[in-house]
Structures are given as C-alpha cells and as structure tokens.
Design an enzyme around this catalytic site. Structure first.
Site, PDB file in Angstrom:
ATOM      1  N   ASP A  37       0.844  -1.193   0.000  1.00 20.09           N
ATOM      2  CA  ASP A  37       0.000   0.000   0.000  1.00 20.09           C
ATOM      3  C   ASP A  37       0.877   1.240   0.000  1.00 20.09           C
ATOM      4  OD1 ASP A  37      -2.935   1.105   0.655  1.00 20.09           O
ATOM      5  OD2 ASP A  37      -1.472   2.262   1.803  1.00 20.09           O
ATOM      6  N   LYS A  64       2.171  -1.130   8.762  1.00 20.48           N
ATOM      7  CA  LYS A  64       3.430  -0.610   8.232  1.00 20.48           C
ATOM      8  C   LYS A  64       4.573  -0.999   9.171  1.00 20.48           C
ATOM      9  CE  LYS A  64       6.841   2.622   7.657  1.00 20.48           C
ATOM     10  NZ  LYS A  64       7.855   3.115   8.602  1.00 20.48           N
ATOM     11  N   TYR A  72      -6.221   1.027   7.704  1.00 24.12           N
ATOM     12  CA  TYR A  72      -4.851   1.476   7.931  1.00 24.12           C
ATOM     13  C   TYR A  72      -4.634   1.720   9.418  1.00 24.12           C
ATOM     14  CZ  TYR A  72      -6.435   6.492   7.815  1.00 24.12           C
ATOM     15  OH  TYR A  72      -7.050   7.710   8.035  1.00 24.12           O
ATOM     16  N   HIS A  97      -7.530   9.739  -2.009  1.00 24.79           N
ATOM     17  CA  HIS A  97      -6.881   9.647  -0.696  1.00 24.79           C
ATOM     18  C   HIS A  97      -7.746  10.260   0.407  1.00 24.79           C
ATOM     19  CE1 HIS A  97      -2.576   9.360   1.145  1.00 24.79           C
ATOM     20  NE2 HIS A  97      -3.499   9.008   2.018  1.00 24.79           N
ATOM     21  N   TYR A 156       3.348   9.873  -0.035  1.00 31.50           N
ATOM     22  CA  TYR A 156       4.369   9.271   0.822  1.00 31.50           C
ATOM     23  C   TYR A 156       5.782   9.589   0.341  1.00 31.50           C
ATOM     24  CZ  TYR A 156       0.383   6.466   2.467  1.00 31.50           C
ATOM     25  OH  TYR A 156      -0.838   6.047   2.945  1.00 31.50           O
ATOM     26  N   LYS A 163      -2.713   6.223  -4.229  1.00 31.77           N
ATOM     27  CA  LYS A 163      -3.804   7.129  -3.883  1.00 31.77           C
ATOM     28  C   LYS A 163      -3.586   8.498  -4.531  1.00 31.77           C
ATOM     29  CE  LYS A 163      -3.744   4.845   0.596  1.00 31.77           C
ATOM     30  NZ  LYS A 163      -2.325   4.442   0.574  1.00 31.77           N
ATOM     31  N   ASN A 218     -10.836   7.342   3.538  1.00 28.39           N
ATOM     32  CA  ASN A 218     -11.250   8.373   4.508  1.00 28.39           C
ATOM     33  C   ASN A 218     -12.595   9.000   4.169  1.00 28.39           C
ATOM     34  OD1 ASN A 218      -8.808   8.366   6.245  1.00 28.39           O
ATOM     35  ND2 ASN A 218      -7.803   9.003   4.350  1.00 28.39           N
TER      36      ASN A 218
END
Length: 361
Positions: A96, A308, A254, A163, A101, A130, A205
């Site tokens: 992901d 993560k 997440y 996103h 990022y 995203k 989200n």
C-alpha cells in the site's frame, strides 16, 4: 481559506505533465458479492504466500494482509527499497502506497528488482496508490496518476484511491481549501480504469454519507470497491463496516496496530493500543503478540489490514496470523475495548466543507 500548515510539500506534491487519455472499455458491473475471507483460503486459491483474499465487486480481489509503506518523515534513501524487497522475500504480495508518501520510486524499484530476479511476476503483486488532495480537480486527476506510474515505472496499478474527500488547490504558493466535487473526480478515475491504467478504483477516509453520494451518482459506471480508513480495536468502525458490507464495499484498515506517538503529529496522551491488557491476555492464550491478535481480529471481520513496518522481524510476525483463530468470546471481548479513538484526525482541514470526521461514521 489558507491551510495553516508549514509542511506545504506534504500537502501539495508537485505537478507534472498529463498522460494521454485512453480508450474506453465495456462497462462492467459488480459481479461478485463480498463473502467471508475464510472462503478464500490459500488452499482454494493455490497461493502459498497470500493465504486469504477478499473479492471486490468488480471481479478483482485483494490480499487481506498487505504491507504499508507510509513514512511520516522524509524517507531515508534506500530504506523503502530494502524494506519492500524484504517484504516480498518474506511473502508479502500486497503493498500500500501513495503519491504523498514520497517513496513510490523506491517501491517500484524494489518490485521491479524482484520481478527481474524471478522471485515474482507482475501479476503476483497487488499495489495500491492514492490520488492526493491537490489533484482532485478533474483536470488534474490523470496528472496525479501519471506521477505515480512514472515513479513506479509500472504499466498499471491494481488499486487507485481518492486519498481524502477534501480538495486542496495551490494558488500562487498558498494552499487553499477547495470544494471540488469528488463525484467529478470519480468520473475521471472511471476513465482511468477504462484505459487499463488501474485495475480497480476506490476511496479512502470517506464517511458513509460521502460514500452514499458516490453511489447515487446518476451516471455511475463503477462502484467504489473499497474504503480505506483508520481501523483498529480502539476504533473498530463497526457501523461503517456494516454499511460497507451492505453495499458490497470492502473495508481496508490502515493503522491497524495504532500509530506513532510522535507529538508533532498525534496526541501523546492517547493510549497505546498494543499495551492494552485485553489484547495481551488473549495473545498469551494463543502464544501470540498483542499486534498479532489485533490483526487477527480484523481479518476475522473481513477487514483488509495494511500494517506498516520496515523491520523484517516485525514484518514476519505480522504475517503469522493465519495459524490461529479467535473464539466468538474473544472477538466480543475485543469489540468491548472500542473507544471510538481516532489517532489520525487531520485537524489542519477541520474547517473544510468535506472534512469527513464530523460524522459519527
């Protein structure tokens, strides 16, 4: 309104040239219903490294466990390459990522290296990216996607998400709130799917009302296959999960192990999920860690999880969740520690007209 945040690079990744529009394919409907992840075991799928998969409503499917690649700080050069290579060697096939990022080039480098050495084929890898908030304008959607594809040096991505529903725009170096209609964003994402640049499209989200807005689009071609949201035992998203399942939308969680306690980003007074006594007690019974219990809890609810970690030992531990099962009583006990505690609030955008967290779910 200007966003009061000093990390404008974080809020607004740079623009690049657009990609050419692609051809149109035949409309495909939602042909699969969301079933229990348990019905998708590796024995049925013939895949020893992705034990479980969850079907999408567009006919594709997603591994129920993935590796998150988000880094709050600027990634150390080479760190992501090393971590993703290690993840693939350990057995991860779902990664992901996101434009924001800032490390998709290294994710792509690692994937391509493991394809080149014969460890995996491209079709073995499931990659999510995203679309950042500053690209929600219909004219910028393809530009945002191109940045990801150019960084990865891949021909397509498996899953492309909005996103956040909150648009931003860059006006002479000032980051402003933008009330862009995400339904218009979605229409362009549908064309990206038609062009073969992405296999599936979804959101992240979004609250249930925002999902409903998408689902009621008059000319909706593809339903969102998933909604990626913060989800863990302290924020179990039970109402949103019920809504998503009723609309054949997969919930992707997440921060399934809680999140960083860095005071620059999060309230250091928030409780630490993995210190929870109930998770530890259940873990001791199964000879598992609190983290493994928290992840197992989610996959038994058919929630896809993307913890993560760039530590190979932790990556391996997070993958060792398919050899035990929580009882109904244990699942209920973990339900009982829910606090509706959101670690990630994005308070910089709390005044945005589409800020998603004013709603209960």
């Amino acid at each position: 309104m200007r966003v009061r945040d000093q990390r404008q690079g974080w809020l607004n990744p740079g623009l690049e040239r657009p990609i050419a529009p692609g051809s149109t394919r035949k409309i495909s409907g939602c042909i699969k219903s969301l079933s229990s992840a348990a019905s998708m075991r590796a024995a049925e799928m013939g895949d020893s490294v992705d034990p479980w998969r969850v079907p999408f409503c567009d006919g594709n499917s997603i591994p129920i466990l993935g590796l998150g690649t988000c880094s709050l700080d600027k990634p150390v050069k080479g760190e992501t390459v090393k971590a993703v290579k290690a993840g693939i060697e350990i057995g991860y096939r779902h990664f992901d990522g996101a434009l924001m990022y800032g490390n998709e080039d290294e994710v792509g480098e690692a994937i391509r290296a493991k394809i080149a050495d014969g460890t995996v084929k491209r079709e073995d890898i499931f990659y999510t990216s995203k679309l950042w908030m500053s690209y929600l304008s219909p004219a910028l959607v393809q530009k945002g996607l191109e940045l990801t594809l150019k960084s990865l040096k891949l021909d397509y991505i498996d899953l492309f998400l909005i996103h956040w529903p909150t648009g931003l725009e860059d006006a002479s170096g000032k980051i402003l709130l933008s009330d862009v209609d995400f339904c218009e964003t979605w229409a362009v994402m549908e064309s990206c799917k038609d062009a073969g640049l992405v296999r599936s499209i979804g959101v992240s989200n979004f609250n249930h009302k925002q999902l409903e807005t998408l689902l009621r689009m008059p000319k909706l071609k593809y339903r969102p296959v998933c909604n990626q949201v913060e989800c863990h035992p302290y924020l179990n998203q039970s109402k949103l999960l019920k809504y998503c399942k009723s609309n054949n939308i997969v919930l992707v969680g997440y921060s399934p192990l809680g999140t960083s306690q860095d005071p620059a980003w999060f309230d250091p007074n928030n409780p630490i999920l993995l210190n929870d006594p109930e998770l530890r007690k259940i873990g001791e019974k199964h000879n598992k860690t609190a983290a493994q219990v928290a992840l197992r809890y989610q996959i038994q609810r058919d929630v896809v999880v993307i913890p993560k970690s760039f530590n190979p030992g932790r990556m391996k531990q997070n993958k060792e969740i398919f050899d035990f099962q929580l009882t109904n009583e244990e699942m209920k006990a973990i339900d009982g520690i829910n606090k509706n505690l959101r670690y990630i609030t994005l308070k910089q955008l709390i005044d945005h007209p589409k800020y998603p967290f004013h709603e209960e779910y």
